[in-house]
Design a protein around this motif. Sequence first.
Motif, PDB file in Angstrom:
ATOM      1  N   PRO A 154     -23.188  45.659  55.699  1.00  0.00           N
ATOM      2  CA  PRO A 154     -23.875  45.626  54.393  1.00  0.00           C
ATOM      3  C   PRO A 154     -25.148  44.778  54.438  1.00  0.00           C
ATOM      4  CG  PRO A 154     -21.528  45.395  54.060  1.00  0.00           C
ATOM      5  CD  PRO A 154     -21.751  45.343  55.536  1.00  0.00           C
ATOM      6  N   LEU A 155     -25.092  43.622  55.120  1.00  0.00           N
ATOM      7  CA  LEU A 155     -26.295  42.790  55.254  1.00  0.00           C
ATOM      8  C   LEU A 155     -27.353  43.498  56.091  1.00  0.00           C
ATOM      9  CD1 LEU A 155     -24.888  39.175  55.806  1.00  0.00           C
ATOM     10  CD2 LEU A 155     -26.316  39.969  53.915  1.00  0.00           C
ATOM     11  N   PHE A 156     -26.908  44.233  57.110  1.00  0.00           N
ATOM     12  CA  PHE A 156     -27.851  44.990  57.939  1.00  0.00           C
ATOM     13  C   PHE A 156     -28.605  46.014  57.089  1.00  0.00           C
ATOM     14  CE2 PHE A 156     -29.065  48.500  60.679  1.00  0.00           C
ATOM     15  CZ  PHE A 156     -29.628  47.847  61.772  1.00  0.00           C
ATOM     16  N   VAL A 157     -27.890  46.698  56.209  1.00  0.00           N
ATOM     17  CA  VAL A 157     -28.514  47.701  55.333  1.00  0.00           C
ATOM     18  C   VAL A 157     -29.478  47.023  54.362  1.00  0.00           C
ATOM     19  CG1 VAL A 157     -28.089  49.410  53.525  1.00  0.00           C
ATOM     20  CG2 VAL A 157     -26.604  49.323  55.540  1.00  0.00           C
ATOM     21  N   ILE A 158     -29.078  45.885  53.800  1.00  0.00           N
ATOM     22  CA  ILE A 158     -29.943  45.161  52.856  1.00  0.00           C
ATOM     23  C   ILE A 158     -31.229  44.710  53.536  1.00  0.00           C
ATOM     24  CG2 ILE A 158     -30.144  43.068  51.462  1.00  0.00           C
ATOM     25  CD1 ILE A 158     -27.139  43.315  50.871  1.00  0.00           C
ATOM     26  N   ILE A 159     -31.106  44.151  54.742  1.00  0.00           N
ATOM     27  CA  ILE A 159     -32.289  43.686  55.480  1.00  0.00           C
ATOM     28  C   ILE A 159     -33.189  44.864  55.829  1.00  0.00           C
ATOM     29  CG2 ILE A 159     -33.066  42.669  57.646  1.00  0.00           C
ATOM     30  CD1 ILE A 159     -32.054  40.644  55.619  1.00  0.00           C
ATOM     31  N   ALA A 160     -32.589  45.990  56.206  1.00  0.00           N
ATOM     32  CA  ALA A 160     -33.381  47.181  56.536  1.00  0.00           C
ATOM     33  C   ALA A 160     -34.147  47.686  55.313  1.00  0.00           C
ATOM     34  CB  ALA A 160     -32.474  48.280  57.088  1.00  0.00           C
ATOM     35  N   ILE A 161     -33.500  47.663  54.150  1.00  0.00           N
ATOM     36  CA  ILE A 161     -34.166  48.106  52.918  1.00  0.00           C
ATOM     37  C   ILE A 161     -35.318  47.173  52.572  1.00  0.00           C
ATOM     38  CG2 ILE A 161     -33.867  48.383  50.423  1.00  0.00           C
ATOM     39  CD1 ILE A 161     -31.013  49.338  50.987  1.00  0.00           C
ATOM     40  N   ILE A 162     -35.082  45.859  52.693  1.00  0.00           N
ATOM     41  CA  ILE A 162     -36.146  44.886  52.400  1.00  0.00           C
ATOM     42  C   ILE A 162     -37.321  45.086  53.344  1.00  0.00           C
ATOM     43  CG2 ILE A 162     -36.749  42.430  52.425  1.00  0.00           C
ATOM     44  CD1 ILE A 162     -33.906  41.831  51.504  1.00  0.00           C
ATOM     45  N   PHE A 163     -37.030  45.286  54.632  1.00  0.00           N
ATOM     46  CA  PHE A 163     -38.107  45.519  55.599  1.00  0.00           C
ATOM     47  C   PHE A 163     -38.866  46.806  55.281  1.00  0.00           C
ATOM     48  CE2 PHE A 163     -39.650  47.312  59.647  1.00  0.00           C
ATOM     49  CZ  PHE A 163     -40.493  46.286  60.037  1.00  0.00           C
ATOM     50  N   GLY A 164     -38.129  47.823  54.853  1.00  0.00           N
ATOM     51  CA  GLY A 164     -38.772  49.082  54.473  1.00  0.00           C
ATOM     52  C   GLY A 164     -39.716  48.906  53.297  1.00  0.00           C
ATOM     53  N   ILE A 165     -39.300  48.096  52.308  1.00  0.00           N
ATOM     54  CA  ILE A 165     -40.141  47.872  51.127  1.00  0.00           C
ATOM     55  C   ILE A 165     -41.359  47.025  51.472  1.00  0.00           C
ATOM     56  CG2 ILE A 165     -40.211  46.764  48.852  1.00  0.00           C
ATOM     57  CD1 ILE A 165     -37.257  47.513  48.529  1.00  0.00           C
ATOM     58  N   LEU A 166     -41.146  45.993  52.279  1.00  0.00           N
ATOM     59  CA  LEU A 166     -42.236  45.052  52.559  1.00  0.00           C
ATOM     60  C   LEU A 166     -43.221  45.557  53.599  1.00  0.00           C
ATOM     61  CD1 LEU A 166     -40.385  41.597  52.673  1.00  0.00           C
ATOM     62  CD2 LEU A 166     -41.599  42.639  50.762  1.00  0.00           C
ATOM     63  N   PHE A 167     -42.772  46.387  54.536  1.00  0.00           N
ATOM     64  CA  PHE A 167     -43.656  46.755  55.641  1.00  0.00           C
ATOM     65  C   PHE A 167     -43.806  48.263  55.821  1.00  0.00           C
ATOM     66  CE2 PHE A 167     -44.845  47.277  60.127  1.00  0.00           C
ATOM     67  CZ  PHE A 167     -45.921  46.406  60.202  1.00  0.00           C
ATOM     68  N   VAL A 168     -42.687  48.972  55.912  1.00  0.00           N
ATOM     69  CA  VAL A 168     -42.754  50.415  56.215  1.00  0.00           C
ATOM     70  C   VAL A 168     -43.405  51.183  55.069  1.00  0.00           C
ATOM     71  CG1 VAL A 168     -41.406  52.484  56.758  1.00  0.00           C
ATOM     72  CG2 VAL A 168     -40.736  50.268  57.719  1.00  0.00           C
ATOM     73  N   LEU A 169     -43.009  50.899  53.840  1.00  0.00           N
ATOM     74  CA  LEU A 169     -43.551  51.614  52.686  1.00  0.00           C
ATOM     75  C   LEU A 169     -45.064  51.408  52.534  1.00  0.00           C
ATOM     76  CD1 LEU A 169     -42.601  53.454  50.368  1.00  0.00           C
ATOM     77  CD2 LEU A 169     -42.285  51.400  48.971  1.00  0.00           C
TER      78      LEU A 169
END
Length: 547
Positions: free
Chosen positions: A284-299
Motif C-alpha cells: 500500500p505504501l508503494f502504491v501511495i509513493i508511486a501515485i505521489i511521484f506520478g503527480i509531482l513528476f510524471v504528470l
Amino acid sequence: MKKFLLFIFFAFLLYLFFAPFSALFKHLLTTEIVPHPFVETFRSSLLHTALRNTFGLGLAVASLSAVFALGLAFLFTRTDFPLKSWWRGAFIMPYTVPPIVGAIAWILLANPNNGFLNVWTGWHLNIYSFIGLVLIETSFLFTYVLLILLKAFEAIDPTMEEASRMSGATTWQTFRHVTLPLLRAPLFNGFLLAFLATTASFGVPALIGTPGGIFLLTTQIYTFQKMGSMSGILKASSLSLILMGLAFIILLLSEGPLRIRQFATISGKTPRPQIAPLGSWKWPLFVIIAIIFGILFVLPLSAIVLAAFAKVQGILTWSNFGFSNFERILFHTDETFRAFVNSLLFAGTAGIFCVLAGFGLAYALKYVFSPRLKGVTSILVSLPYVTPGTVLALALLVGFGPGLFGSWLALNSTGFLIILAYSIKFLNFSYKTLEDGVGQIHPCLDEASRLSGAGTWQTMRYIWWPLLRPSIIASFFLVFMPAMFEVTMTVLLTGPGLETIGAFIFHLQEYGDLGGGGPAVLALLVIIPTGLFNFFLKFISKGKYGL
C-alpha cells in the motif's frame, strides 16, 4: 610578490561583494524625494500584503517539505521499502530541473481556461491560487530537505537505534525518542533552507501568483523596477533591503534553537542500520509513493511533452501531434538561437571565473594566508548565495550599472553584468568544491615537485591538475548548470540582444505565445541537457558530485 597579488585578488572579490549593496544603501539614504520611498513603501498596504503572502507561503512550503522529506528519508534508509534505491534517485530528480519548468507544466495542466486536466475531466482546477503556489514550490523544494536528511540518516550510529529496540521499544518509539532528536539539527536546517528558497523565489510566484492576484516581495520588486522611474527604483530598493534583512534575521535566529539541546554520536566503524519490516503496509505504501511521484513528476513532464508536440493545445488525436512547435521555436524565432548562445557564453564565462576564483581562494588559505581566515571567507562567499536573487540583481544595477569603478566601465544593459551576477551568486559552489579538493593534496607533493626543480607552472600542470581535475570539472558544472537556466536575476538584468534561455522562457510564458507550446518546447530543451549534465558530472567525479 605572490602575497601581494593574492591580497589584491582578495580585495577585488570583497569589492565585488560589498560595493553593490553599499551603493544600494547610499542610493536610498541620499534621495531627496518626499515622502521618502522607504517610509512610503513601509506604510503601503502592498508591502503588508506581500509580507503576509511571503511569510505564509514560506511557512507552508517549508513545513510540507520537511514532513514529506522526513517520511521519504525514513522509508528509503530504515525500512524494507521495495526498490528504495531507485525511488531515492527518482525523488531527487526534481532538484536538477528549474522550478519555472514546473510552473509551466502546471499551467498547462490546471489553468482554468484550457488546462489539460480541466479539458479531459471536466474539473474546475485553478492553478493560479495560493494552493497552486504551495504545490509547485513544494514539489521542487522538498528535495533540498530530502538531500540533507538522507545524509543525516546515513551519519547516525545505528547501534543507538538497535539498543532502543533491544530495550523493548517499537519502531515508532525508537524513531520518536532516538532517531528524531538526532535529526533535529539537519531537519531544522532543511526547513530553513526551504523557507529561504521560497521567500527568494521569483519565477513560480510571477507565473502562478501574479495572475491570481497573489503578490510576494520578489514580484513586487520586479514590478517596481520595471516601472523605469526613479520612484520605482527607490521603492524596489526599499523592498530589497527589507527582503535581505528578513533573510539575514532568519539565519541569525536559526542559531538559537539548535543550541538549546544538541546531541553527539561517538563511534568508530558504523555498522549497517537495522531494517524495519513494513509488513502488510509495504505494498500500500508503494502504491501511495508511486501515485505521489506520478503527480509531482510524471504528470507535469507528460504535460510538457504533449504541449510541445501538440499543434492545438488540449486535443488528444494523432493528427494533432507533430513538430510544428519545434520548427517554429528553433528555426523561425530569432531569439531562440541568441538565447542559447548567450546562456552558454554567460554561464560558461561565470563557470570559468568561479573555478579560477575558487581555486585562488582555496590555495591562498592553505599555503599563503592564515587558516583562521577560512571561516570568514566561507561566510563571505556564502552571503551572496543566501541573498535573494532579485535583491542581488537590483544591487548590481544600482552599484555597477553606471560603472564598475565609479563612472568608469558602465555595465548597464551588458552581458558583463549578467556574468558578474552569476559569478557572485554561485562562487560558493565552486569554492566549497575546490576547497575540498585542495585540502586532500598533501603539501609534501608540492614541496617534492619544487625540490626536483619544477617551477610553479610545471607543478600546477603535473601535480595539481591531475589530482584536482575531477574537482575542477565538478566545480565548473556546479556553477554552469544553475547559471545556464537562471531566471530570477536575469529577468532584471537582461536587455535587447541579451536574452538567455531562462529569461526567454519566462517572457514567452508571461507575455503569451501565439502558437501555444513554445514554452513547453524550451522546457524540454532545458530538462534533457540538465539530465545529461548531471550524468556526466557523476561519471567524471566517480559519483562524488551530481545526483
